[in-house]
Scaffold this active site. Structure first.
Site, PDB file in Angstrom:
ATOM      1  N   ARG A 138       0.930  -1.137   0.104  1.00 32.96           N
ATOM      2  CA  ARG A 138      -0.045   0.002  -0.049  1.00 32.96           C
ATOM      3  C   ARG A 138       0.988   1.399   0.156  1.00 32.96           C
ATOM      4  O   ARG A 138       1.566   1.609   0.965  1.00 32.96           O
ATOM      5  CB  ARG A 138      -0.902  -0.001   1.266  1.00 32.96           C
ATOM      6  CG  ARG A 138      -1.804   1.249   1.367  1.00 32.96           C
ATOM      7  CD  ARG A 138      -2.802   1.423   0.466  1.00 32.96           C
ATOM      8  NE  ARG A 138      -3.868   0.338   0.401  1.00 32.96           N
ATOM      9  CZ  ARG A 138      -4.870   0.047  -0.511  1.00 32.96           C
ATOM     10  NH1 ARG A 138      -4.760   0.741  -1.534  1.00 32.96           N
ATOM     11  NH2 ARG A 138      -5.857  -0.771  -0.214  1.00 32.96           N
ATOM     12  N   ARG A 161       1.124  -6.664 -10.015  1.00 37.71           N
ATOM     13  CA  ARG A 161       1.889  -5.873  -8.440  1.00 37.71           C
ATOM     14  C   ARG A 161       1.742  -6.979  -7.608  1.00 37.71           C
ATOM     15  O   ARG A 161       2.320  -6.745  -6.542  1.00 37.71           O
ATOM     16  CB  ARG A 161       0.925  -4.850  -8.497  1.00 37.71           C
ATOM     17  CG  ARG A 161      -0.523  -5.245  -8.164  1.00 37.71           C
ATOM     18  CD  ARG A 161      -1.435  -4.052  -7.662  1.00 37.71           C
ATOM     19  NE  ARG A 161      -2.887  -4.278  -7.058  1.00 37.71           N
ATOM     20  CZ  ARG A 161      -3.506  -3.602  -6.455  1.00 37.71           C
ATOM     21  NH1 ARG A 161      -3.416  -2.508  -6.156  1.00 37.71           N
ATOM     22  NH2 ARG A 161      -4.966  -4.177  -6.151  1.00 37.71           N
ATOM     23  N   HIS A 172       0.802   3.292 -10.731  1.00 35.12           N
ATOM     24  CA  HIS A 172      -0.304   3.843  -9.677  1.00 35.12           C
ATOM     25  C   HIS A 172       0.504   4.806  -8.443  1.00 35.12           C
ATOM     26  O   HIS A 172       0.240   4.134  -7.185  1.00 35.12           O
ATOM     27  CB  HIS A 172      -1.150   2.824  -9.116  1.00 35.12           C
ATOM     28  CG  HIS A 172      -2.511   3.031  -8.208  1.00 35.12           C
ATOM     29  ND1 HIS A 172      -2.462   3.760  -7.185  1.00 35.12           N
ATOM     30  CD2 HIS A 172      -3.635   2.478  -8.614  1.00 35.12           C
ATOM     31  CE1 HIS A 172      -3.703   3.545  -6.741  1.00 35.12           C
ATOM     32  NE2 HIS A 172      -4.382   3.103  -7.681  1.00 35.12           N
ATOM     33  N   ASP A 219     -11.987  10.045  -7.082  1.00 28.70           N
ATOM     34  CA  ASP A 219     -11.715   8.957  -7.854  1.00 28.70           C
ATOM     35  C   ASP A 219     -11.946   9.255  -9.182  1.00 28.70           C
ATOM     36  O   ASP A 219     -12.885   8.760  -9.864  1.00 28.70           O
ATOM     37  CB  ASP A 219     -12.217   7.615  -7.156  1.00 28.70           C
ATOM     38  CG  ASP A 219     -11.449   6.420  -7.899  1.00 28.70           C
ATOM     39  OD1 ASP A 219     -11.940   5.329  -7.549  1.00 28.70           O
ATOM     40  OD2 ASP A 219     -10.678   6.500  -8.741  1.00 28.70           O
ATOM     41  N   GLU A 259      -1.780   9.140 -10.902  1.00 29.89           N
ATOM     42  CA  GLU A 259      -1.267   7.976 -11.726  1.00 29.89           C
ATOM     43  C   GLU A 259      -1.090   7.911 -13.005  1.00 29.89           C
ATOM     44  O   GLU A 259      -2.210   8.718 -14.037  1.00 29.89           O
ATOM     45  CB  GLU A 259      -2.336   6.817 -11.380  1.00 29.89           C
ATOM     46  CG  GLU A 259      -2.882   6.456  -9.914  1.00 29.89           C
ATOM     47  CD  GLU A 259      -4.076   5.887  -9.620  1.00 29.89           C
ATOM     48  OE1 GLU A 259      -4.281   4.948 -10.430  1.00 29.89           O
ATOM     49  OE2 GLU A 259      -4.844   6.163  -8.654  1.00 29.89           O
TER      50      GLU A 259
HETATM   51  O1  TA6 Z   1      -6.626   4.302  -9.030  1.00 29.79           O
HETATM   52  C1  TA6 Z   1      -7.778   4.420  -7.964  1.00 29.79           C
HETATM   53  C2  TA6 Z   1      -8.593   3.111  -7.641  1.00 29.79           C
HETATM   54  O2  TA6 Z   1      -8.806   2.371  -8.789  1.00 29.79           O
HETATM   55  C3  TA6 Z   1      -9.425   3.421  -6.773  1.00 29.79           C
HETATM   56  O3  TA6 Z   1     -10.950   2.963  -7.209  1.00 29.79           O
HETATM   57  C4  TA6 Z   1      -9.018   2.438  -5.470  1.00 29.79           C
HETATM   58  O4  TA6 Z   1      -9.758   1.049  -5.603  1.00 29.79           O
HETATM   59  C5  TA6 Z   1      -7.584   2.374  -5.545  1.00 29.79           C
HETATM   60  O5  TA6 Z   1      -7.153   2.298  -7.033  1.00 29.79           O
HETATM   61  C6  TA6 Z   1      -6.799   1.521  -4.920  1.00 29.79           C
HETATM   62  O6  TA6 Z   1      -7.053   0.145  -5.113  1.00 29.79           O
HETATM   63  P1  TA6 Z   1      -6.533  -1.031  -4.350  1.00 29.79           P
HETATM   64  O7  TA6 Z   1      -6.696  -2.214  -5.125  1.00 29.79           O
HETATM   65  O8  TA6 Z   1      -4.780  -0.763  -4.434  1.00 29.79           O
HETATM   66  O9  TA6 Z   1      -6.890  -0.970  -2.911  1.00 29.79           O
END
Ligand code: TA6
Length: 274
Positions: free
Chosen positions: A48, A74, A144, A189, A248
């Protein structure tokens, strides 16, 4: 397993797990990437924070087939292809991913990924995708990137003015960004499409701007979970949503990449402080 970079100019870190960059800090600067204090570092979990490498789909898999959120790249181990100290003092690390059991089980058998990271006064990342199949490869991708900021309520993001975006917090409605820099005051988002623009994260509290330039990318996603969504993220401390923003570098939705047999696509993000 990770590589730690420590030079007079820069500190950095990248895990083989997901080819996940978790740290980049030019000497004398606060870390530029956010990394959750609660990240799980578990084999089947994405770290994270830092820079998750998203491939071959963004978000949930669209064709109703099984697969993890944001693809498999990932959460599988990559291999080290090359490391070198460049003449300019930066450290370059290249990591590679070829189809493994996970990818094959999900139907992806003929691709090669290379993530080239240059840890220097500028953080440069290049995600190269090669289609080794006899048929076209259609895929989504993203670097991301989670950025460390003083306070989400104090920052602004410029570069996306007047762009079209999908608002994932409002029924995936198509909207157009206003003519002023984007500020965050709720869960945000936004998938901005057909934009190749550089973005700047303005952080007056920390007297810095984070400049995110890109190439080979037509999508920019901006995300902050805000208070309620953050409570659902067990790998983030309760107050950490205030100190991060994702900007991102991507190719997603209608900007998905269509790669001919034998072709290669390169998506680059170049991050620096000003
Ligand atoms: O890029 C934004 C997103 O798609 C959000 O919708 C949220 O889900 C974020 O990615 C994080 O996703 P994750 O699967 O890493 O918790």
């Amino acid at each position: 397993m990770r590589a730690i970079v420590f030079t007079p100019a820069v500190e950095g870190e990248v895990y083989l797990h997901g080819a996940h960059v978790t740290r980049w800090a030019p000497r004398g600067q606060r870390p530029v990437l956010f990394l959750s204090s609660k990240s799980l570092f578990a084999p089947d979990k994405a770290i994270r924070g830092g820079v998750p490498v998203i491939f071959p789909w963004f978000g949930p898999r669209s064709d109703s087939k099984p697969g993890p959120m944001h693809g498999f790249a990932r959460t599988v181990p990559w291999t080290v292809e090359e490391t070198r100290l460049r003449d300019d003092g930066a450290v370059e690390i290249a990591l590679a991913l070829a189809p493994d059991g996970t990818a094959r089980d999900l139907g992806f058998t003929d691709f090669h990924l290379r993530l080239r990271v240059i840890f220097g006064a500028v953080l440069e990342m290049e995600l190269e995708t090669r289609n080794q199949a006899p048929a076209p490869l259609v895929y989504e991708e993203a670097l991301h990137t989670y950025f460390a900021i003083s306070d989400i309520r104090q920052v602004a993001v410029s570069g996306l003015e007047n762009t079209a975006y999908i608002d994932k917090t409002d029924g995936f409605l198509q909207k157009v960004q206003g003519a002023t820099p984007l500020r965050i005051a709720k869960e945000t988002d936004q998938v901005h499409l057909s934009t190749t623009a550089a973005c700047v994260i303005h952080d007056p509290e920390w007297s810095r701007r984070i400049i995110v330039e890109k190439s080979g990318s037509n999508t920019t996603v901006v995300w902050n979970p805000w208070i309620e969504k953050a409570k659902t993220l067990t790998d983030m401390a309760p107050d950490e949503w205030q100190r991060m923003i994702c900007v991102e570098t991507a190719n997603a939705s209608r900007d998905a990449v269509h790669l001919a047999p034998g072709a290669t696509h390169k998506m680059r993000a170049s991050i620096r402080l000003a």
